[in-house]
Design an enzyme around this catalytic site. Sequence first.
Site, PDB file in Angstrom:
ATOM      1  CD  GLN A 256       3.393   5.845   3.005  1.00  0.00           C
ATOM      2  OE1 GLN A 256       2.432   5.328   2.458  1.00  0.00           O
ATOM      3  NE2 GLN A 256       4.373   5.129   3.545  1.00  0.00           N
TER       4      GLN A 256
ATOM      5  CG  HIS B  56      -0.237   1.203   7.660  1.00  0.00           C
ATOM      6  ND1 HIS B  56       0.741   0.710   8.501  1.00  0.00           N
ATOM      7  CD2 HIS B  56       0.416   1.989   6.761  1.00  0.00           C
ATOM      8  CE1 HIS B  56       1.917   1.195   8.140  1.00  0.00           C
ATOM      9  NE2 HIS B  56       1.754   1.975   7.068  1.00  0.00           N
ATOM     10  CD  GLU B  57      -1.099   2.475   3.126  1.00  0.00           C
ATOM     11  OE1 GLU B  57      -0.622   3.618   3.083  1.00  0.00           O
ATOM     12  OE2 GLU B  57      -0.385   1.466   3.176  1.00  0.00           O
TER      13      GLU B  57
ATOM     14  CG  HIS C 121       0.762   6.729   5.936  1.00  0.00           C
ATOM     15  ND1 HIS C 121       1.918   7.174   6.536  1.00  0.00           N
ATOM     16  CD2 HIS C 121       0.968   5.417   5.667  1.00  0.00           C
ATOM     17  CE1 HIS C 121       2.775   6.173   6.642  1.00  0.00           C
ATOM     18  NE2 HIS C 121       2.224   5.087   6.122  1.00  0.00           N
TER      19      HIS C 121
ATOM     20  N   GLY D  27       0.839  -1.202   0.000  1.00  0.00           N
ATOM     21  CA  GLY D  27       0.000   0.000   0.000  1.00  0.00           C
ATOM     22  C   GLY D  27       0.868   1.244   0.000  1.00  0.00           C
TER      23      GLY D  27
ATOM     24  CB  CYS E 109       5.719   1.970   7.794  1.00  0.00           C
ATOM     25  SG  CYS E 109       5.233   3.603   7.165  1.00  0.00           S
ATOM     26  CG  LEU E 110       6.686   1.053   1.571  1.00  0.00           C
ATOM     27  CD1 LEU E 110       6.046   1.305   0.211  1.00  0.00           C
ATOM     28  CD2 LEU E 110       7.798   0.016   1.450  1.00  0.00           C
TER      29      LEU E 110
HETATM   30  O1  K1U Z   1       1.991   2.418   3.860  1.00  0.00           O
HETATM   31  C1  K1U Z   1       3.078   1.850   3.812  1.00  0.00           C
HETATM   32  O2  K1U Z   1       4.050   2.317   4.378  1.00  0.00           O
HETATM   33  C2  K1U Z   1       3.178   0.554   3.055  1.00  0.00           C
HETATM   34  C3  K1U Z   1       3.094  -0.678   3.959  1.00  0.00           C
HETATM   35  C4  K1U Z   1       1.646  -1.102   4.090  1.00  0.00           C
HETATM   36  C5  K1U Z   1       1.323  -2.064   5.199  1.00  0.00           C
HETATM   37  C6  K1U Z   1       1.997  -3.255   5.379  1.00  0.00           C
HETATM   38  C7  K1U Z   1       1.638  -4.124   6.390  1.00  0.00           C
HETATM   39  C8  K1U Z   1       0.573  -3.832   7.208  1.00  0.00           C
HETATM   40  C9  K1U Z   1      -0.098  -2.652   7.042  1.00  0.00           C
HETATM   41  C10 K1U Z   1       0.270  -1.772   6.032  1.00  0.00           C
HETATM   42  C11 K1U Z   1       3.910  -1.773   3.327  1.00  0.00           C
HETATM   43  O3  K1U Z   1       3.662  -2.179   2.250  1.00  0.00           O
HETATM   44  S1  K1U Z   1       5.230  -2.385   4.246  1.00  0.00           S
HETATM   45  C12 K1U Z   1       6.009  -3.620   3.247  1.00  0.00           C
HETATM   46  C13 K1U Z   1       5.230  -4.868   2.985  1.00  0.00           C
HETATM   47  O4  K1U Z   1       5.070  -5.193   1.839  1.00  0.00           O
HETATM   48  C14 K1U Z   1       4.634  -5.721   4.036  1.00  0.00           C
HETATM   49  C15 K1U Z   1       5.038  -5.702   5.334  1.00  0.00           C
HETATM   50  C16 K1U Z   1       4.445  -6.515   6.293  1.00  0.00           C
HETATM   51  C17 K1U Z   1       3.438  -7.373   5.944  1.00  0.00           C
HETATM   52  C18 K1U Z   1       3.020  -7.416   4.650  1.00  0.00           C
HETATM   53  C19 K1U Z   1       3.618  -6.601   3.691  1.00  0.00           C
HETATM   54 ZN    ZN Z   2       3.190   3.272   6.196  1.00  0.00          ZN
END
Ligand code: K1U
Ligand code: ZN
Length: 164
Positions: free
Chosen positions: A52, A136-137, A140, A47, A94-95
Amino acid sequence: MAQKLKILKFPDPKLRIVAKKVTKFDKSLQNLASDMLYTMYEENGIGLAATQVDEHIRLIVMDLSDERDKPMFFVNPVYKILDNHSMASFEEGCLSIPGFNEEITRPDKINLTWQDLEGNSHNEEPEGLLTICIQHEIDHLEGKLMVDYISPIKRDRIRKKLSK
Ligand code: K1U
Ligand code: ZN
């Protein structure tokens, strides 16, 4: 041709800006959504919120499929927590906070309303990872980060590490 955008990293204060509602469903919105999707795929995320990439409008892109071929776009998303919800924990990433994962506890049943890139309205009760990821998004878009759910001591340690 889509472009890769720079992702803001914690503790950048721009991550704390509250995003504004989208009112124009035009080509520039579509171009931003396409650049965000490309950036998310390049960074192996599931996501990404406009905040971001330093664009302070209420736009989210997502793809939860294994094949990375089912993009989703959420404009002006709003959720309500359902009365019959429980709290569930999931190890989130989180990226904007690279190298940091944490178990975050959130409501597991929500009702979600949003618009698509053409401005059409949708309403759904999402399931599984979508429920977690959209919360989560939307955080943000409100200027809220995963680190706000953890202890101030731990948050400060991460801030110091990422400020180097
Ligand atoms: O919003 C962001 O920073 C992106 C984030 C989204 C997210 C991941 C996991 C749970 C809630 C929201 C990411 O994509 S982090 C990288 C990722 O691909 C990932 C990390 C943990 C679990 C599954 C995917
Ligand atoms: Zn994030």
